[in-house]
Design a protein around this motif. Sequence first.
Motif, PDB file in Angstrom:
ATOM      1  N   VAL A 192       0.856  -1.187   0.000  1.00 12.76           N
ATOM      2  CA  VAL A 192       0.000   0.000   0.000  1.00 12.76           C
ATOM      3  C   VAL A 192       0.891   1.236   0.000  1.00 12.76           C
ATOM      4  O   VAL A 192       2.018   1.200   0.494  1.00 12.76           O
ATOM      5  CB  VAL A 192      -0.961   0.027   1.203  1.00 12.76           C
ATOM      6  CG1 VAL A 192      -1.858  -1.205   1.206  1.00 12.76           C
ATOM      7  CG2 VAL A 192      -0.214   0.139   2.526  1.00 12.76           C
ATOM      8  N   CYS A 193       0.367   2.316  -0.557  1.00 10.78           N
ATOM      9  CA  CYS A 193       1.155   3.537  -0.721  1.00 10.78           C
ATOM     10  C   CYS A 193       0.543   4.681   0.073  1.00 10.78           C
ATOM     11  O   CYS A 193      -0.676   4.834   0.109  1.00 10.78           O
ATOM     12  CB  CYS A 193       1.219   3.893  -2.202  1.00 10.78           C
ATOM     13  SG  CYS A 193       2.380   5.223  -2.555  1.00 10.78           S
ATOM     14  N   LEU A 194       1.408   5.477   0.701  1.00  8.96           N
ATOM     15  CA  LEU A 194       0.974   6.644   1.468  1.00  8.96           C
ATOM     16  C   LEU A 194       1.151   7.944   0.694  1.00  8.96           C
ATOM     17  O   LEU A 194       0.602   8.975   1.083  1.00  8.96           O
ATOM     18  CB  LEU A 194       1.782   6.732   2.774  1.00  8.96           C
ATOM     19  CG  LEU A 194       1.735   5.506   3.680  1.00  8.96           C
ATOM     20  CD1 LEU A 194       2.751   5.647   4.803  1.00  8.96           C
ATOM     21  CD2 LEU A 194       0.330   5.290   4.232  1.00  8.96           C
ATOM     22  N   SER A 195       1.919   7.930  -0.383  1.00  8.11           N
ATOM     23  CA  SER A 195       2.330   9.167  -1.054  1.00  8.11           C
ATOM     24  C   SER A 195       1.530   9.466  -2.309  1.00  8.11           C
ATOM     25  O   SER A 195       1.923  10.317  -3.104  1.00  8.11           O
ATOM     26  CB  SER A 195       3.823   9.096  -1.402  1.00  8.11           C
ATOM     27  OG  SER A 195       4.078   8.035  -2.306  1.00  8.11           O
ATOM     28  N   LYS A 196       0.414   8.777  -2.505  1.00 10.61           N
ATOM     29  CA  LYS A 196      -0.479   9.101  -3.627  1.00 10.61           C
ATOM     30  C   LYS A 196      -1.690   9.836  -3.050  1.00 10.61           C
ATOM     31  O   LYS A 196      -1.567  10.965  -2.602  1.00 10.61           O
ATOM     32  CB  LYS A 196      -0.828   7.833  -4.391  1.00 10.61           C
ATOM     33  CG  LYS A 196       0.399   7.215  -5.077  1.00 10.61           C
ATOM     34  CD  LYS A 196       0.050   6.030  -5.926  1.00 10.61           C
ATOM     35  CE  LYS A 196       1.244   5.552  -6.742  1.00 10.61           C
ATOM     36  NZ  LYS A 196       2.336   4.996  -5.929  1.00 10.61           N
ATOM     37  N   GLY A 197      -2.843   9.219  -3.042  1.00 13.88           N
ATOM     38  CA  GLY A 197      -4.033   9.912  -2.585  1.00 13.88           C
ATOM     39  C   GLY A 197      -3.969  10.403  -1.160  1.00 13.88           C
ATOM     40  O   GLY A 197      -4.607  11.403  -0.813  1.00 13.88           O
ATOM     41  N   LEU A 198      -3.207   9.745  -0.322  1.00 15.23           N
ATOM     42  CA  LEU A 198      -3.150  10.149   1.084  1.00 15.23           C
ATOM     43  C   LEU A 198      -2.250  11.353   1.310  1.00 15.23           C
ATOM     44  O   LEU A 198      -2.260  11.945   2.382  1.00 15.23           O
ATOM     45  CB  LEU A 198      -2.711   8.982   1.965  1.00 15.23           C
ATOM     46  CG  LEU A 198      -3.657   7.785   2.025  1.00 15.23           C
ATOM     47  CD1 LEU A 198      -3.260   6.836   3.149  1.00 15.23           C
ATOM     48  CD2 LEU A 198      -5.104   8.207   2.172  1.00 15.23           C
ATOM     49  N   GLY A 199      -1.435  11.707   0.335  1.00 15.88           N
ATOM     50  CA  GLY A 199      -0.724  12.973   0.381  1.00 15.88           C
ATOM     51  C   GLY A 199       0.532  13.029   1.209  1.00 15.88           C
ATOM     52  O   GLY A 199       1.077  14.114   1.430  1.00 15.88           O
TER      53      GLY A 199
END
Length: 337
Positions: free
Chosen positions: A200-207
């Motif tokens: 899971v990625c934190l640096s796309k939609g979660l900003g």
Amino acid sequence: MTTWQADLLSDTITRPTPAMRQAMARAEVGDDVFGEDPTVLALQERVADLFGHEAALFTPTGSMANLLAVRALVSAGQEVLCESSAHIARAELGAHGAYTGLTMRTCTHARGHVDLDAVRRIFAPDMGPFFVRTAAVSVENTHNFAGGTVTPLATLHGLRDFADGQGIGVHLDGARIWNAHVATGVPLAAYGAVADLMAVCLSKGLGAPIGSLVIGPADAIAEARVWRKRMGGGMRQVGILAAAGLYALDHHIDRLAEDHEHARLLAEAGGVDPATVETNIVVLERADAPGFVAAAAERGVRVSTVGPTTVRLVTHLDVSRADAHAAAQVLATLPAR
């Protein structure tokens, strides 16, 4: 630096909000290579719990998280099956083959979903010394290059049943799983339940400015920690970055619904049925894709090509409702092709 009316290049271009920066500045830190950064430990525990898994590992990039997750399931000389435009096949520079020695075979689905019938057809059991054996199936949810599409939970359950029946693994590339969760209401743990290993990625939609996590069983995550270091991904006082992720989990998940609204607004202006836009990515098929991108840029709207005839627009935290309206007005003035 160009000032855009609306920058729709990617949801990776977001900048930390002032409150996120404050959380980063206050973060308690330690040396993460020694497993002593308390903020990283808190983030890993929280994310593992959200998805119903034993453990998680913080990584600097989503590509590294995917690489570590897939290699935990697929060994050298084995194969992973995936959709033909999946990120692991198209946009990670061949890292899986280069580092792991695995191969890939693909099938195509117009919406980027898992085509279970196709998977059944191309699946290869252990057939002796002449054939590559399938060790895992990978699914990307949401699917980037298909336009932010969400694979239905029922399809994922079908894949899980198939994998269990064949004794193979399931990898979930959940870089934008948060968008799928908000768009459908499916609990994060329900998505976690279909995967052996996921990213899971934190640096796309979660900003958040940086960071992804590998999630899975404790033994696989312990091995992933070794491989992270081997690949040069060992980090020291990285709690400063983990704090941004924790802040994003607290404040930026539910607001993804705004990005989805803005994407549908842009889709309508670009001649795409808004009902087909499920999350924050809009794909326009244009014979004149490079010219369309250039024309939009001249009017202050940045978009990108992701194929010879494909234009991608991505909404995100830094695109307000007013920005989306301005971009929609520009798109509506560009000639249809």
